[in-house]
Design an enzyme around this catalytic site. Structure first.
Site, mmCIF file in Angstrom:
data_model
loop_
_atom_site.group_PDB
_atom_site.id
_atom_site.type_symbol
_atom_site.label_atom_id
_atom_site.label_comp_id
_atom_site.label_asym_id
_atom_site.label_seq_id
_atom_site.Cartn_x
_atom_site.Cartn_y
_atom_site.Cartn_z
ATOM 1 N N GLY A 1 0.839 -1.189 0.000
ATOM 2 C CA GLY A 1 0.000 0.000 0.000
ATOM 3 C C GLY A 1 0.876 1.242 0.000
ATOM 4 N N HIS B 1 -1.295 6.571 7.684
ATOM 5 C CA HIS B 1 -0.428 5.496 8.166
ATOM 6 C C HIS B 1 1.045 5.798 7.852
ATOM 7 C CE1 HIS B 1 0.456 1.224 9.166
ATOM 8 N NE2 HIS B 1 1.451 1.424 8.318
ATOM 9 N N GLU B 2 1.326 6.091 6.597
ATOM 10 C CA GLU B 2 2.735 6.312 6.225
ATOM 11 C C GLU B 2 3.289 7.547 6.936
ATOM 12 O OE1 GLU B 2 3.857 3.763 5.008
ATOM 13 O OE2 GLU B 2 2.002 2.910 4.225
ATOM 14 N N TYR C 1 0.357 -5.367 13.296
ATOM 15 C CA TYR C 1 -0.412 -4.159 12.970
ATOM 16 C C TYR C 1 -1.616 -4.000 13.901
ATOM 17 C CZ TYR C 1 1.972 -3.659 8.396
ATOM 18 O OH TYR C 1 2.893 -3.490 7.412
HETATM 19 ZN ZN LIG Z 1 3.381 0.586 8.282
#
Ligand SMILES: [Zn+2]
Length: 622
Positions: free
Chosen positions: A281, A308-309, A395
């Site tokens: 992703g 997220h990044e 995660y």
């Molecule tokens: Zn990550």
């Protein structure tokens, strides 16, 4: 990284060992003897040979007076010469030995030095099969005229394009000079200058020390458009405007994260939109996140990937797992911070929907992996693939644990605690043991009634999800459940369901709640009402095509085939390959598609598909 590797069950075969959790069993490096402090790259990008070639100059800091060897990680590198010197003196050639190649870890490079030189310079070239690089012909790009290349170094692929200490426990600064054909733009995980002239000769500096897995390079027909003064998008000209619009909230995301966890410490934050073959992703390469184009949905419904990044700029890039056993310190923290950013910008309803979807994925994955791998604090496993740790446990169980702490201690205590963790360990690597000690001293000791040590250890070292884990309810998903039931129980036709306000999350949840199979004519009805087959939304395609295949709704196959050939993002395509591989006929169809798709797939995606197809062929289903 956002990938949620899906094939864990295939890979998790190696037994745990009693080795010290503090060592990094995935690297040959000996950082207790000597460490890289700075890296200088001088590389030419050769699109015809699919090769990077040039030199890497390492600045060394010796830790043991008696040491005379520098041991580096490499994979498939052709090393032509190694030299050493101190200060500005003349380079002197030194001896080196490249050990036999290990399938998983590559070749240990041992450089023998007559004394403790300050610098070592290695002349080398990469292999066209380098596991960390992908080379795309012009036909695989949006523009169709210029070739494209990019790296993916996490977890242990940096060693396939730079000889270095490929362990997250070592950090170094770097500079680079990169030469390309004159019409190609090169970028790195460094100080990319939006105004740099495109001339085929580029220089970069990364003044903040980073671990090797954050080394990154990309080159292609790339242009820049700003989002704000410090954020912007690099992409092919055909994609850049759409991406800027989709990700226009990036600056707001940075501001929200700063308000929670302190200043963004990396200067610029830009996004690089890669071709659809990017296997993940996103990848949190510092200053320049690499992003799949499959999250450009047109309605900003998948921008949690950017959150997220970006969150990795604190959790992962700033405070880094010391080895891949502690991956949850990167990915669990990041998934938690991601959800906080989504909540702050788009509201709690959306954040809750995203938690529910990811936890459903976690439960599905847990059903496939052995109990000993369902813990956050993984044991040392010599010989294992570090990407085994890249699953939903790190995660989503990780994020769930942090949400549990947040709810028990309250945000007024937990938010400053997390900020202090990032501040206190900035630009360092950390272990689970260090986090536990910090948690006990800084949060539990000050609020002794909130959480017991047994509860914390249940999250960290017991398999599964503790029964005291907080539940997340979503009223919007309750409405989707009701609509699905109305349709399944024939109270309403598909076209009469009230779906006009649904977002991607609701469609995903609608499809995930379907029975394992449906009659093909029921899928015809869904398709006529909602046009799932041929959808441009990869998250919907990820759920629809496996359901159609399991239900033998073969009308979906031509569009399914196009989807599998166009997209290389592993998370999106693997469920469909898995559904196909469950029948002999589907397996034959999948093998055909894979042959056509393979030239456009990244080596990481190819390896996953090949492992799945090989396993299915070895144990035919029907
Ligand atoms: Zn990550």
């Amino acid at each position: 990284m956002r990938c949620l590797s899906f094939l864990l069950a295939l890979l998790l075969t190696l037994p745990a060992t009693a080795q010290d959790r503090h060592a990094d069993e995935h690297s040959y490096a000996q950082p207790d003897q000597v460490r890289i402090r700075d890296l200088g790259l001088d590389l030419a990008v050769d699109f015809d040979k699919h090769q990077l070639a040039g030199t890497a100059t390492l600045q060394l800091e010796w830790a043991n007076e008696a040491a005379r060897e520098l041991v580096l990680d490499t994979r498939d590198l052709a090393i032509s010469k190694v030299e050493a010197r101190s200060g500005k003196r003349k380079w002197r050639e030194v001896e080196f030995a490249l050990a036999q190649r290990d399938e998983r870890f590559g070749s240990k490079l041992t450089i023998t030095l007559p004394r403790q030189y300050e610098q070592v310079r290695i002349a080398y070239a990469t292999s066209p099969q380098a596991s960390g690089l992908q080379w795309l012909a012009p036909s695989m790009t949006s523009g169709g005229k210029t070739p494209f290349m990019f790296s993916q170094s996490q977890a242990i692929h940096a060693r396939s394009w730079v000889p270095l200490q490929d362990t997250p426990s070592v950090r170094f600064t770097y500079t680079a000079r990169i030469r390309t054909p004159a019409d190609v733009m090169a970028l790195m995980s460094a100080d990319n200058d939006p105004a740099a002239p495109r001339d085929g000769d580029y220089t970069f500096a990364m003044p903040q020390a980073i671990p090797s897995y954050l080394m990154a390079i990309a080159a292609g027909d790339l242009v820049f458009k700003p989002i704000s003064g410090r954020a912007g998008v690099w992409a092919e000209p055909q994609v850049v405007d759409k991406a800027v619009k989709e990700f226009e909230d990036t600056e707001k995301m940075i501001a929200v994260t700063e308000s929670l966890y302190g200043p963004y410490r990396w200067g610029r934050y830009d996004l690089l939109i890669l071709p659809p073959s990017f296997p993940f992703g996103g990848m949190e390469n510092p200053r320049l996140s690499f992003i799949t184009p499959t999250v450009i949905a047109g309605d900003q419904s998948l921008v949690s990937l950017i959150a997220h990044e970006l969150a990795h700029s604190w959790s992962g890039n700033l405070v880094t797992n010391a080895s891949w056993k502690d991956m949850w310190l990167n990915e669990g923290f990041t998934s938690y911070v991601e959800n906080r950013i989504v909540e702050a910008l788009y509201g709690k309803e959306r954040a809750d929907m995203e938690f529910v979807i990811s936890r459903n994925g976690l439960k599905a994955e847990m059903a496939q992996i052995p109990a000993e791998q369902q813990v956050l604090m993984l044991p040392a496993r010599v010989g294992s693939d570090p990407e085994d740790a890249l699953g939903a446990i790190a995660y989503d169980k990780g994020a769930w644990f942090l949400q549990f702490l947040e709810l028990r201690f309250g945000r007024e205590a937990f938010d400053p605690f997390l900020r202090a963790w990032f501040d206190g360990h900035a630009f360092q690597s950390a272990t689970s043991e260090e986090f536990l000690a910090f948690l006990k001293a800084e949060l539990m000791a000050k609020n002794p009634a909130a959480v017991t040590e047994a509860e914390v250890m249940a999250w960290m070292t017991a398999p599964g999800i503790p029964d005291f884990a907080p539940a997340t309810e979503s009223p919007r998903f309750a409405a989707v459940d009701a609509a699905r039931a109305d349709w399944l129980e024939d109270r309403k036709a598909a076209r009469d369901l009230k779906t006009s306000a649904w977002t991607t999350q609701e469609w995903v949840y609608f499809l995930e709640g379907m029975p394992e199979t449906l009659a093909p004519e029921r899928l015809v009805e869904l398709d006529q009402a909602f046009r799932f087959t041929g959808t441009g939304n990869g998250e919907i395609a990820q759920r629809w095509y496996p359901l159609s295949e399991r239900s033998q709704y073969f009308e979906a196959r031509p569009a399914m085939s196009l989807f599998l050939r166009k997209i290389g993002r592993r998370k999106l395509i693997m469920p469909t390959y898995e559904a196909l591989a469950a029948t002999a006929d589907g397996l034959a169809f999948a093998s055909q598609i894979y042959l056509m798709a393979k030239p456009g797939y990244h080596p990481i995606t190819s390896a996953s598909v090949e492992a799945l197809l090989a396993k299915a062929k070895a144990a035919p289903a029907q």
